[in-house]
Design an enzyme around this catalytic site. Structure first.
Site, PDB file in Angstrom:
ATOM      1  N   GLU A 114       7.961  28.869   9.727  1.00 22.00           N
ATOM      2  CA  GLU A 114       6.611  29.424   9.809  1.00 22.00           C
ATOM      3  C   GLU A 114       6.245  29.844  11.230  1.00 22.00           C
ATOM      4  O   GLU A 114       5.594  30.861  11.433  1.00 22.00           O
ATOM      5  CB  GLU A 114       5.608  28.372   9.303  1.00 22.00           C
ATOM      6  CG  GLU A 114       4.313  28.962   8.805  1.00 22.00           C
ATOM      7  CD  GLU A 114       3.527  27.941   7.990  1.00 22.00           C
ATOM      8  OE1 GLU A 114       4.020  27.539   6.919  1.00 22.00           O
ATOM      9  OE2 GLU A 114       2.443  27.536   8.444  1.00 22.00           O
ATOM     10  N   ASP A 115       6.661  29.074  12.193  1.00 23.89           N
ATOM     11  CA  ASP A 115       6.131  29.264  13.550  1.00 23.89           C
ATOM     12  C   ASP A 115       7.149  29.630  14.621  1.00 23.89           C
ATOM     13  O   ASP A 115       6.794  29.718  15.801  1.00 23.89           O
ATOM     14  CB  ASP A 115       5.410  27.982  14.004  1.00 23.89           C
ATOM     15  CG  ASP A 115       4.203  27.675  13.144  1.00 23.89           C
ATOM     16  OD1 ASP A 115       3.607  28.629  12.608  1.00 23.89           O
ATOM     17  OD2 ASP A 115       3.857  26.497  12.992  1.00 23.89           O
TER      18      ASP A 115
END
Ligand code: ZN
Length: 181
Positions: free
Chosen positions: A65-66
């Site tokens: 996600e990051d």
């Protein structure tokens, strides 16, 4: 067992590198890796360290996600079980924030046991951070909304691990007291 520890150490090292420049949203700006190790410690304590895939998932849960990590990277380094678990707890970033939050409530119920335990630990860590060091730009309403939302996501993760649920409930109670949610 020895091989498990090697994999776990490798996952910790990889996660720390991937998130090297990131900080938590809170005013204290804690290094992001603290969130990952907290989630993993919560999972390890609640399960007596019985499931190394779960613990590696804890360390790696935000890499897709990051960070620029890909699913294939995770498969290659840590195997398909770990990669699949991380993918299960990863939001679709092409969707708008509100939609992603709604989907977390809706979809968590159909996820694997490991993914649900990870969500419980993740939300516990997030609520603790909110209380310890709220993000400076957040209004009281936004803080309250987060607390209510976190509990709604976690509702479908209950009944799997009583100790982990208990630490979530403590964090939730403290957050509610603090923000009047
Ligand atoms: Zn997280």
């Amino acid at each position: 067992m020895t091989q498990d520890l090697v994999l776990l150490a490798r996952a910790a090292d990889y996660a720390a590198r991937q998130h090297i420049a990131q900080r938590r949203k809170g005013e204290a700006g804690e290094p992001y890796v603290n969130h990952l190790t907290e989630v993993t410690a919560l999972l390890a304590e609640a399960t007596d360290g019985a499931d190394v895939v779960l613990l590696m998932g804890g360390l790696l849960h935000d890499t897709l996600e990051d960070t620029d990590a890909t699913y294939e990277d995770l498969v290659q380094r840590f195997g398909s079980e770990v990669a699949a678990l991380v993918a299960e707890v990863t939001d679709d970033k092409s969707l708008r924030k509100e939609e992603r939050k709604r989907l977390q409530i809706e979809k968590t119920a159909s996820k694997s046991r490991r993914a649900k335990l990870l969500k419980l630990a993740d939300k516990t860590s997030n609520l603790r951070s909110l209380v310890r060091s709220p993000p400076s730009g957040w209004t009281e309403e936004r803080l309250r909304d987060y607390v209510v939302w976190a509990e709604a996501v976690v509702r479908s993760c209950r009944g799997l691990n009583a100790p982990l649920e208990a630490v979530f409930d403590t964090a939730y109670r403290e957050a509610r007291l603090r923000f009047g949610a």
